[in-house]
Design an enzyme around this catalytic site. Structure first.
Site, mmCIF file in Angstrom:
data_model
loop_
_atom_site.group_PDB
_atom_site.id
_atom_site.type_symbol
_atom_site.label_atom_id
_atom_site.label_comp_id
_atom_site.label_asym_id
_atom_site.label_seq_id
_atom_site.Cartn_x
_atom_site.Cartn_y
_atom_site.Cartn_z
ATOM 1 N N LYS A 82 37.508 33.920 37.572
ATOM 2 C CA LYS A 82 38.216 32.753 38.124
ATOM 3 C C LYS A 82 37.945 32.594 39.619
ATOM 4 O O LYS A 82 37.682 31.490 40.102
ATOM 5 C CB LYS A 82 39.735 32.914 37.899
ATOM 6 C CG LYS A 82 40.122 32.947 36.430
ATOM 7 C CD LYS A 82 41.604 33.212 36.233
ATOM 8 C CE LYS A 82 42.029 34.626 36.535
ATOM 9 N NZ LYS A 82 41.509 35.644 35.610
ATOM 10 N N GLN B 270 45.519 36.100 35.754
ATOM 11 C CA GLN B 270 45.570 36.715 34.437
ATOM 12 C C GLN B 270 44.856 35.799 33.415
ATOM 13 O O GLN B 270 43.917 35.125 33.799
ATOM 14 C CB GLN B 270 47.024 37.017 34.013
ATOM 15 C CG GLN B 270 47.704 38.122 34.810
ATOM 16 C CD GLN B 270 48.093 37.747 36.221
ATOM 17 O OE1 GLN B 270 48.827 36.793 36.431
ATOM 18 N NE2 GLN B 270 47.630 38.481 37.199
ATOM 19 N N HIS C 87 40.734 38.840 42.301
ATOM 20 C CA HIS C 87 39.743 37.765 42.138
ATOM 21 C C HIS C 87 38.573 38.019 43.098
ATOM 22 O O HIS C 87 38.744 37.968 44.316
ATOM 23 C CB HIS C 87 40.395 36.405 42.393
ATOM 24 C CG HIS C 87 41.437 36.051 41.369
ATOM 25 N ND1 HIS C 87 42.124 34.867 41.376
ATOM 26 C CD2 HIS C 87 41.896 36.732 40.289
ATOM 27 C CE1 HIS C 87 42.964 34.835 40.351
ATOM 28 N NE2 HIS C 87 42.846 35.967 39.686
HETATM 29 P P1 GDP Z 1 38.920 37.069 38.029
HETATM 30 O O1 GDP Z 1 40.088 37.984 38.049
HETATM 31 O O2 GDP Z 1 38.968 36.133 36.860
HETATM 32 O O3 GDP Z 1 38.701 36.336 39.319
HETATM 33 O O4 GDP Z 1 37.651 37.999 37.797
HETATM 34 P P2 GDP Z 1 37.342 39.424 38.504
HETATM 35 O O5 GDP Z 1 36.910 39.185 39.895
HETATM 36 O O6 GDP Z 1 38.464 40.377 38.275
HETATM 37 O O7 GDP Z 1 36.171 39.955 37.591
HETATM 38 C C1 GDP Z 1 34.970 39.272 37.461
HETATM 39 C C2 GDP Z 1 33.839 40.215 37.895
HETATM 40 O O8 GDP Z 1 32.606 39.704 37.427
HETATM 41 C C3 GDP Z 1 33.691 40.320 39.388
HETATM 42 O O9 GDP Z 1 33.246 41.604 39.718
HETATM 43 C C4 GDP Z 1 32.624 39.270 39.717
HETATM 44 O O10 GDP Z 1 31.889 39.572 40.899
HETATM 45 C C5 GDP Z 1 31.731 39.398 38.512
HETATM 46 N N1 GDP Z 1 31.056 38.170 38.080
HETATM 47 C C6 GDP Z 1 31.506 36.900 38.099
HETATM 48 N N2 GDP Z 1 30.614 36.076 37.495
HETATM 49 C C7 GDP Z 1 29.583 36.860 37.101
HETATM 50 C C8 GDP Z 1 28.369 36.603 36.400
HETATM 51 O O11 GDP Z 1 28.061 35.485 35.984
HETATM 52 N N3 GDP Z 1 27.554 37.672 36.163
HETATM 53 C C9 GDP Z 1 27.865 38.926 36.555
HETATM 54 N N4 GDP Z 1 27.010 39.898 36.274
HETATM 55 N N5 GDP Z 1 29.007 39.198 37.231
HETATM 56 C C10 GDP Z 1 29.847 38.184 37.473
HETATM 57 P P1 IMO Z 2 43.274 38.583 37.041
HETATM 58 O O1 IMO Z 2 43.986 37.434 37.711
HETATM 59 C C1 IMO Z 2 43.282 41.526 33.816
HETATM 60 C C2 IMO Z 2 47.165 43.225 32.698
HETATM 61 C C3 IMO Z 2 47.440 44.685 33.027
HETATM 62 C C4 IMO Z 2 48.387 45.045 31.900
HETATM 63 C C5 IMO Z 2 49.213 43.773 31.742
HETATM 64 C C6 IMO Z 2 50.536 43.789 32.474
HETATM 65 O O2 IMO Z 2 42.482 39.420 37.971
HETATM 66 O O3 IMO Z 2 42.498 38.104 35.858
HETATM 67 P P2 IMO Z 2 51.254 43.631 35.039
HETATM 68 O O4 IMO Z 2 50.886 44.503 36.191
HETATM 69 O O5 IMO Z 2 50.888 42.197 35.207
HETATM 70 O O6 IMO Z 2 52.661 43.803 34.597
HETATM 71 O O7 IMO Z 2 50.341 44.212 33.821
HETATM 72 O O8 IMO Z 2 48.406 42.713 32.237
HETATM 73 N N1 IMO Z 2 46.754 42.387 33.845
HETATM 74 C C7 IMO Z 2 45.515 41.932 34.044
HETATM 75 N N2 IMO Z 2 44.372 42.155 33.353
HETATM 76 N N3 IMO Z 2 43.282 40.686 34.858
HETATM 77 C C8 IMO Z 2 44.407 40.431 35.549
HETATM 78 O O9 IMO Z 2 44.466 39.522 36.553
HETATM 79 C C9 IMO Z 2 45.594 41.095 35.165
HETATM 80 N N4 IMO Z 2 46.856 41.092 35.627
HETATM 81 C C10 IMO Z 2 47.551 41.876 34.804
HETATM 82 O O10 IMO Z 2 46.268 45.444 32.994
HETATM 83 O O11 IMO Z 2 47.672 45.226 30.703
HETATM 84 MG MG MG Z 3 40.538 40.050 38.135
#
Ligand code: GDP
Ligand code: IMO
Ligand code: MG
Length: 423
Positions: free
Chosen positions: A19, A225, A44
């Protein structure tokens, strides 16, 4: 993007779909970026020009100087963690105070909420949720119980209000026989964080949004999430405590349903989950390990291994319907570059019964798959759809047909630049 509308970008599976990356990419098109749910449980990740940031409470539109970012009323905020996050951005040269407003109606996560989070997990034993330990559940519980403190509370008689709530928490912890904790240092930073927060505009963000929408401004609501972690619609009780779906955009920002425009549903080309709870597509074999390894599937907040599997069409169809997704965004396609075959879960099966609808409880279900050929080539350098290998184009067509929703953006790497818009 339409003037006077709120578009939403929502994780539609178990979070961590990417995201942050896409909100950052979209920000130039919008006037305002707003978080409506969650708190520092989110992580994020944004990567551009060789720099990497992991945002928790601050919206991912923060890198674009001219844009207003809002932490909405539906969010929960930990002043100490907010201060650390904000100071890191300020040290990197981003002047937040001119571009970040915080809702007075957002709820405060106290240090003792975090202790309660741990205590409840211990009490649950083998049924623990596997929370991020950030105090999310206890804070939202108290919001619903009408005993919590809000950001607006820091402006008046705060020491008394804080002491009263902390005392109550200490009593609750005694009742749980959870007394082995020491929050003194944490509390010092937390109170420093409260003072620091006062240097930001603490506002009635919903009114700001109403005025902005009336003036024809465009807003992007950034989800946290994912749908399967939604308090109502996720895999309860293995969920987070907020409304992560499109309905949460309205309650979490104070905007009306008819102000909502596009709803972008973001998912990975495969599936992951972090924390406990049923996960029918989970792979316990070397394929799962390979996806984790290549996809670097380790939590951005806790560093935990993310559980991995193939894409789950049962969950995606459910999420598309729940949220009213109008466009899909597929992330991390490049992670599947080396696989000979790709699978997609088309149904769940239990005791010989097959269902394509999301069951009340997915525990004990196994996945039924269809298999497609892999593309076996490097997607990371591609810049347009015309360069897609045929098998990759076929995978996109297959998903679009099954999900009855267009995939308008495909991501082929973590960098801002590795994002391809489809015609
Ligand atoms: P969010 O919580 O939805 O914002 O996602 P996160 O940041 O927790 O996890 C997404 C991970 O995937 C991060 O480490 C990003 O840098 C990585 N990422 C995002 N888009 C891509 C993609 O298209 N390819 C790869 N290999 N990594 C990506
Ligand atoms: P983003 O925004 C993935 C999961 C936790 C746990 C459950 C409850 O980065 O996508 P909490 O601390 O919210 O009470 O935990 O939800 N969880 C996530 N998993 N991405 C997240 O956020 C999460 N935020 C909470 O691992 O299973
Ligand atoms: Mg995340």
């Amino acid at each position: 993007m339409a003037k006077g509308k709120v578009d939403a970008l929502l994780g539609i599976v178990f979070g961590d779909e990417g995201k942050g990356k896409v909100v950052d990419c979209f920000t130039p098109k919008y006037d305002i970026v707003a978080r409506f749910a969650g708190g520092p449980n989110a992580g994020h990740t944004i990567i551009f020009e060789g720099k990497k940031f992991v945002l928790r409470s601050i919206p991912s539109g923060i890198f674009d100087e001219g844009k207003l970012n809002i932490i909405g009323n539906g969010c929960v905020i930990a002043p100490d963690l907010f201060m650390a996050e904000a100071k890191e951005l300020e040290a990197a040269g981003y002047n937040l105070k001119t571009r970040l407003h915080i809702s007075k109606r957002a709820h405060l996560i106290l240090p003792t909420h975090r202790v309660l989070d741990r205590a409840y997990e211990v009490a649950k034993g083998k049924n623990k949720v596997g929370t991020t330990g950030k105090g999310i559940g206890p804070t939202y519980s108290e919001k619903a119980a009408r005993t919590s403190l809000r950001v607006g509370d820091i402006l008046e008689n705060f020491p008394e209000k804080y002491a009263a709530l902390k005392n109550r928490h200490e009593q609750m912890l005694k009742d749980l026989h959870y007394t082995d904790y020491d929050i003194r240092e944490e509390e010092r930073l937390w109170l420093e964080g409260v003072e620091y927060m006062k240097s930001f505009p603490l506002t009635d963000t919903e009114i700001e949004l109403h005025k902005a929408l009336k003036a024809g401004k465009s807003v992007l609501a950034e989800g946290a999430q994912g749908t399967m972690l939604d308090i109502d619609h996720g895999t309860y009780p293995f969920v987070s405590s907020s409304s992560t779906c499109s309905g949460g955009v309205c309650t979490g920002l104070g905007v009306a349903p008819n102000a909502i425009g596009e709803i972008f549903g973001i998912f990975k080309a495969y599936s992951t989950r972090v924390g406990s709870g049923p996960f029918p597509v989970e792979l316990f074999d070397e394929t799962g390990d390979k996806i984790r390894e290549i996809g670097n599937e380790y939590g951005a907040v806790t560093g935990r291994n993310r559980r991995c599997g193939w894409v789950d069409l049962v969950a995606l169809k459910y999420a598309i319907a729940l949220n009213g997704v109008t466009q899909l965004i597929m992330m991390k396609s490049d992670v599947l570059d080396t696989f000979d075959t790709i699978k997609a879960c088309v149904a769940y099966k239990k005791d010989g019964v097959i269902t394509e609808d999301m069951p009340y409880d997915t525990e004990g279900y196994e996945a039924v798959y269809e298999e497609l050929p892999g593309w076996k080539s490097d997607l990371t350098h591609l810049t347009s759809e015309s360069q897609f290998p045929k098998a990759f184009q076929d995978y996109i067509d297959y998903l679009e047909k099954a999900l009855e929703t267009p995939i308008t953006i495909v991501s082929v790497g973590p960098d801002r630049a590795q994002t391809i818009e489809r015609a």
